[in-house]
Design an enzyme around this catalytic site. Structure first.
Site, PDB file in Angstrom:
ATOM      1  N   CYS A   1       0.662  -1.057   0.299  1.00 28.59           N
ATOM      2  CA  CYS A   1       0.044   0.033  -0.038  1.00 28.59           C
ATOM      3  C   CYS A   1       0.652   1.319   0.003  1.00 28.59           C
ATOM      4  O   CYS A   1       0.687   2.119  -0.908  1.00 28.59           O
ATOM      5  CB  CYS A   1      -0.824   0.081   1.137  1.00 28.59           C
ATOM      6  SG  CYS A   1      -2.310  -0.994   0.989  1.00 28.59           S
TER       7      CYS A   1
ATOM      8  N   LYS B   1       7.052  -6.738   6.925  1.00 25.34           N
ATOM      9  CA  LYS B   1       6.448  -6.531   8.107  1.00 25.34           C
ATOM     10  C   LYS B   1       6.543  -7.981   8.760  1.00 25.34           C
ATOM     11  O   LYS B   1       6.211  -8.915   7.888  1.00 25.34           O
ATOM     12  CB  LYS B   1       5.602  -5.808   8.333  1.00 25.34           C
ATOM     13  CG  LYS B   1       4.209  -6.053   7.904  1.00 25.34           C
ATOM     14  CD  LYS B   1       2.950  -4.885   8.228  1.00 25.34           C
ATOM     15  CE  LYS B   1       1.716  -5.877   7.950  1.00 25.34           C
ATOM     16  NZ  LYS B   1       0.658  -4.831   8.490  1.00 25.34           N
TER      17      LYS B   1
HETATM   18  C1  UDX Z   1      -1.028  -0.070   5.564  1.00 23.22           C
HETATM   19  C2  UDX Z   1      -1.790   0.945   6.637  1.00 23.22           C
HETATM   20  O1  UDX Z   1      -1.594   0.548   8.047  1.00 23.22           O
HETATM   21  C3  UDX Z   1      -3.465   0.189   6.116  1.00 23.22           C
HETATM   22  O2  UDX Z   1      -4.232   0.907   7.072  1.00 23.22           O
HETATM   23  C4  UDX Z   1      -3.678   0.581   4.605  1.00 23.22           C
HETATM   24  O3  UDX Z   1      -5.072  -0.223   4.486  1.00 23.22           O
HETATM   25  C5  UDX Z   1      -2.734  -0.270   3.993  1.00 23.22           C
HETATM   26  O4  UDX Z   1      -1.462   0.080   4.227  1.00 23.22           O
HETATM   27  P1  UDX Z   1       0.361  -2.229   5.669  1.00 23.22           P
HETATM   28  O5  UDX Z   1       0.687  -2.042   4.683  1.00 23.22           O
HETATM   29  O6  UDX Z   1      -0.418  -3.865   5.815  1.00 23.22           O
HETATM   30  O7  UDX Z   1      -1.223  -1.316   6.117  1.00 23.22           O
HETATM   31  O8  UDX Z   1       1.076  -2.489   6.832  1.00 23.22           O
HETATM   32  P2  UDX Z   1       1.475  -1.479   8.214  1.00 23.22           P
HETATM   33  O9  UDX Z   1       1.288  -2.180   9.602  1.00 23.22           O
HETATM   34  O10 UDX Z   1       0.697  -0.209   8.315  1.00 23.22           O
HETATM   35  O11 UDX Z   1       2.825  -1.114   7.969  1.00 23.22           O
HETATM   36  C6  UDX Z   1       3.502  -0.700   6.903  1.00 23.22           C
HETATM   37  C7  UDX Z   1       4.863  -0.378   6.706  1.00 23.22           C
HETATM   38  O12 UDX Z   1       5.332   0.592   7.745  1.00 23.22           O
HETATM   39  C8  UDX Z   1       5.878  -1.643   7.158  1.00 23.22           C
HETATM   40  O13 UDX Z   1       6.920  -1.978   6.205  1.00 23.22           O
HETATM   41  C9  UDX Z   1       6.280  -1.453   8.655  1.00 23.22           C
HETATM   42  O14 UDX Z   1       7.424  -2.166   8.845  1.00 23.22           O
HETATM   43  C10 UDX Z   1       6.267   0.083   8.591  1.00 23.22           C
HETATM   44  N1  UDX Z   1       6.162   0.872   9.992  1.00 23.22           N
HETATM   45  C11 UDX Z   1       5.168   0.806  10.699  1.00 23.22           C
HETATM   46  C12 UDX Z   1       7.350   1.443  10.328  1.00 23.22           C
HETATM   47  O15 UDX Z   1       8.286   1.526   9.947  1.00 23.22           O
HETATM   48  N2  UDX Z   1       7.299   2.283  11.554  1.00 23.22           N
HETATM   49  C13 UDX Z   1       5.993   2.419  12.220  1.00 23.22           C
HETATM   50  O16 UDX Z   1       5.951   3.018  13.217  1.00 23.22           O
HETATM   51  C14 UDX Z   1       4.988   1.688  11.734  1.00 23.22           C
END
Ligand code: UDX
Length: 429
Positions: free
Chosen positions: A256, A316
């Site tokens: 996303c 993740k």
């Molecule tokens: C995201 C949104 O959270 C969701 O609402 C939307 O519909 C789709 O995109 P997702 O891609 O599944 O969801 O994962 P998310 O848990 O949000 O993490 C996204 C990325 O950000 C990951 O690579 C994660 O490692 C990174 N991340 C997240 C960080 O580096 N630091 C943080 O504090 C949180």
């Protein structure tokens, strides 16, 4: 009980279909890939998403899987569009799969509401409305109902959402889609279609902005002798800021954020606006994915011939998804620097990643390595006997790309440990 057709059996379509069935509706899930539909009909779930297989199994009686539009549409009152919208070369969202669904909709003798779940540019609803009208399908309604589910927690996010956003051209269509969610306790934000579409893009952009912001704070912490973990804790208690999405690391990835940030950047640019903050967010993330290289060079000198173990391939934890995963960028950079790369992940595979070794266990990956880099914070990494692992490495260098461990503890067991933005973390236990 309403009858619903879901077009697209990917992450979004399957979770949406399963959850709507759980809410008591009859759901037909349609996809164009025969292998996917066959697997689902046999009771196999083609993706890894916690809780999804139980939900699909429990609601088997209310679920149908089909390749046929006619079968999916049989009696359907709602058509959920949950197809992919990948970026094109120009960075715009590719809506061809959306148009195929719209163009394939058959004429029926009752009102049907198209519900857009796929992430689309602002203005898509208007275009779909126009296309339907030009086919004489004035009695087909259109509602934008963006999804905010994250992979790994998608089922919970659908059933217990922070909010449900519904943007409709006609109030009765918005009411009908809202009623499908009876049984879910969440605020419902009713809006016009364009605002609902923008809400999805803005929510993602806000989350990405927080990540790039804390990553830049981390980089300044490194330069000035502060600890980003403490800083994030300190600012997180401020109710105006909040604690979530302030984990510094090797950057965001996934299906996303990278795609939707490009789509929003392009949407703004096409409309004549240069989105400064978003451009910076994207660039910071690209640089962040590469920062680990500098840390390795600091510890090891030239990386030529050095063996580096990357722990975690998925973007993740709790998913097998490697789309836009930082590990892939890191592997690519390491290989171009002449390093040998060995990868480990409990679920994800290095498909498409050439020239890397694939280890079955963390211990195998680390044995003989000059450095391990923790890229994905898989919970099983907390249970590894790191002291033993350090003893098997050629050089006990540990770069913790997700700040999973306590620096003092890792140094005490013999690692030359570095993390992200933790210059002031204690030197010894
Ligand atoms: C995201 C949104 O959270 C969701 O609402 C939307 O519909 C789709 O995109 P997702 O891609 O599944 O969801 O994962 P998310 O848990 O949000 O993490 C996204 C990325 O950000 C990951 O690579 C994660 O490692 C990174 N991340 C997240 C960080 O580096 N630091 C943080 O504090 C949180």
């Amino acid at each position: 009980m309403r009858r619903i057709a879901v077009f697209g059996a990917g992450y979004v379509g399957l979770v949406t279909g399963a959850c709507l069935a759980e809410l008591g509706h009859r759901v037909a899930i349609r996809d164009v890939v025969p292998a996917k539909i066959d697997a689902l009909a046999r009771g196999e779930v083609p993706i890894y998403e916690p809780g999804l297989d139980e939900l699909l199994a429990r609601n088997r009686e209310r679920l149908v899987y089909t390749l046929s539009v006619a079968e999916a549409m049989d009696g359907a009152e709602f058509v959920y569009v949950a197809v992919g919208t990948p970026p094109t070369y120009s960075g715009d969202a590719d809506l061809s799969a959306v148009w195929t669904v719209v163009d394939e909709l058959p004429e029926v003798d009752h009102r049907v509401v198209v519900v857009m779940k796929s992430t689309v540019p602002v203005g898509t609803g208007e275009k779909v409305r126009h296309r339907l009208d030009s086919r004489g399908m004035h009695d087909v309604g259109y509602v934008s109902n963006p999804e905010f589910t994250a992979e790994g927690t998608a089922v919970k996010d659908f059933m217990e959402p922070d909010r449900i956003v519904i943007g409709a051209f006609a109030d009765e269509d918005g009411d009908a889609v809202a009623a499908l969610h009876d049984g879910i306790d969440a605020p419902i934000v009713r809006a016009d279609v364009a605002s609902a579409e923008m809400t999805k893009l803005a929510a993602n952009a806000a989350l990405m902005t927080r990540i790039s912001f804390i990553n830049e704070i981390a980089n300044v912490c490194e330069a000035t002798g502060a600890d980003v973990v403490k800083v994030a804790e300190g600012i997180g208690y401020d109710r105006r800021i909040g604690k979530s999405f302030l984990r510094a690391g090797v950057g965001y990835g996934g299906s996303c954020f990278p795609k939707d940030s490009l789509a929003l950047k392009q949407l703004a640019a096409n409309s004549g606006y240069h989105f400064l903050v978003l451009n910076a967010v994207i660039e910071v993330n690209e640089l962040q994915k590469r920062r680990v290289l500098g840390k390795l060079v600091e510890q090891l000198g030239s990386l030529r011939g050095k063996r580096v173990a990357l722990l975690g391939l998925a973007f993740k934890p709790n998913t097998d998804d490697t789309r836009e995963a930082p590990a892939f960028v890191l592997a690519g950079r390491l290989i171009s620097e002449g390093a040998e790369v060995v990868v480990w992940d409990p679920i994800a595979t290095p498909d498409g990643l050439h020239g890397v070794e694939h280890a079955a266990t963390v211990e195998d990956a680390a044995r003989g390595a000059d450095a391990v880099v923790l890229v994905t914070e898989w919970p099983q990494l907390a249970d590894v006997d790191w002291k033993a692992v350090a003893g098997t490495m050629r050089e006990a260098v540990f770069v913790d790309g997700r700040n999973m461990f306590e620096p003092a503890a890792m140094r005490a067991i013999g690692f030359r440990y570095d993390a992200i933005g933790r210059a002031a973390a204690p030197e010894s236990a």
